[in-house]
Design an enzyme around this catalytic site. Sequence first.
Site, short mmCIF file in Angstrom:
data_model
loop_
_atom_site.label_atom_id
_atom_site.label_comp_id
_atom_site.label_asym_id
_atom_site.label_seq_id
_atom_site.Cartn_x
_atom_site.Cartn_y
_atom_site.Cartn_z
N GLU A 112 1.42 -17.07 1.22
CA GLU A 112 2.28 -17.39 2.05
C GLU A 112 2.31 -18.60 2.24
O GLU A 112 2.75 -19.62 2.88
CB GLU A 112 1.32 -16.55 3.23
CG GLU A 112 1.34 -14.94 2.95
CD GLU A 112 2.67 -14.51 2.89
OE1 GLU A 112 3.52 -14.38 3.54
OE2 GLU A 112 2.88 -13.67 1.94
N SER A 165 13.12 35.19 -3.91
CA SER A 165 14.29 35.67 -3.12
C SER A 165 14.34 35.92 -1.80
O SER A 165 15.36 36.32 -1.03
CB SER A 165 13.55 37.14 -3.13
OG SER A 165 14.06 37.40 -4.84
#
Length: 641
Positions: free
Chosen positions: A113, A386
Amino acid sequence: MSSTKSFAKKHSEIHDLSGFEFFKGVGQVTGGTLLSITMVASSVLAGGLVGLAISFRDLPDVRQLRTFFPSETSYIYDIKGKLLASIHGEANREVVTLNQISPNLKRAVLASEDSHFYDHHGINPVGIGRAALVNWAAGGVREGGSTITMQLVKNIFLSQKRAVTRKIAEAVLAIRLEQVISKDQILEMYLNQVYWGHNNYGVQTAARTYFNKSAENLTLGESAMMAGLIQAPEEFSPFVSMKLAKQKQKEVLGRMLELNWITEKEYNDALNQEIKLGKIKSFQGSALPYITNTVSQELIKKFGRETLLKGGMQVQTTVDAGFQMMAEETIKKWHKTLEGEGLKNNQIALVAIDPRTHFVKALVGGIDSKTSEFNRATQAHRQPGSSFKPFVYYTAFASGKFTPNTTILDTPVSYRDGNGWYYPRNYDNTFMGAIPIRTAIAQSRNVPAVKIGKAVGMNKVIETCRTLGIMSPMEPVSSLPLGAIGVTPLEMASAYATFANYGWQSPPTIIARVTDGSGNVLIDNTPKPQLVLDPWASAAILDVMQTVVQEGTGKGAAIDRPVAGKTGTTSSERDIWFIGTVPQLTTAVWVGRDNNSQLAHNATGGGMVTPIWRDFMQKALKDVPVENFKPPSQFSRPHPN
């Protein structure tokens, strides 16, 4: 001077020129010219920022960081006001001192960073100049040039919007902050403040979540992986993708090697180190993780993560804690019962909805939220088999051309599908001949369902599904009526609940009401039902689904009151279902395996899922009066189209 500071200072002469690769393609610029431009731009920006630091009098006072406290906690309650979870309270952030953080992690974060952190005074002129040129060439904000100090003041004081004015404000505040507190204090505050993903704020909770250890014991390999998370924590999380996490780890280690902060041997050893992950503890301590996680995901989608974690929300869910715990205990009991019957490694999901309000009353995403936070009730798209057929028959009834007593032929048939032929078969490989629709659905016959789907049009069936809130991809193929699509238990429960309310529907929700820290109402989910289905056709499908339970495949779900429902079993026996309803409560239960393998030969929804549904509903309806469904005769039958 701290070891981290001296280490970084020792190698400060190694400058980061990697950003120059962004200039490729932006005209033919020589290295010397580019360096000159960068130095000029850096000088101008640095000088300008010092001047702006004097004139930006309306920016926040950085001195308040001396007494800074974490953001306001959000709370999630059950429908009666019982606290279920606090989000981003102190339980989610454990502040540690700099000397309680592994030097490996401090160096990895600095390398990733801000490698010049201990050299600059809040801003890095070279980095800003390079970013300015990149952004100028791109015609917009592409590269930040942010130091750790700038990131800290942005996270605490400023919006996340990427704009030049915000970058200037960041720089001004960073310069001011470095005049007020020390470098070590800034780094310590940054590591305790930064977001590491999965609701982990601060290095200590992140280390415990990702690697199940304290931040001071992190290895070089673990530290590099954690440092790689900062820019996009959820994207590079090893819980989400170990491949991407290792890719970012390699980048961070490469940067450390480039800076001479680690040796070649340390680089290779770290890359080859076996990573042992901990567990996601996003809502550790939550009384009902399936509920609080689902609520949090909805709120993040609507308001963003920052608002949930820092906005002091008060969230009232639709769930009663005692009722939910009863549902979870029922699922655990039946998991063990099914294992005893040979269904090893089974998972079970349950969703119960009040059809009158579409409020979720119970939501169980698996057999144990502690071993798996994956929520099968809302996130697992499985084939309904189903249990999809009622959508087909409802569509037929709504067309006005069919009734429960219409005769349909359960006889062999074939359909042209693409380049081949489709021959639908019944589960038992027999045919019953001419039968009424009521019998076809009660006995879950496949061939009649396909014939009815063809008669009304598969696109009409898909339209019904969309109205009911089922959004999975569907194609109007001949096999659609047999449920070869992906649905969630929540979608199925909500769809059947709309039938149970005779076509009236509100959006299904687990959130009743949300206010902010000041008491302003952000969400009010008071039901506002709309009529989305034909009432007669809805009553007709309820009527035939009562026959399913009285004398069909769903007999195992019979209780001491009228029940309408449908079993579901996929052809490969990978998913078995029962979705059933009484007028006051609709419940979907699914059983399957996470690896989508076959459960057992002849495993069916009628045989193995109806007992789970019956057990839950008997407890759920203990003090609820018996009600009958309204018969179709109370409604006007639609005219044929």
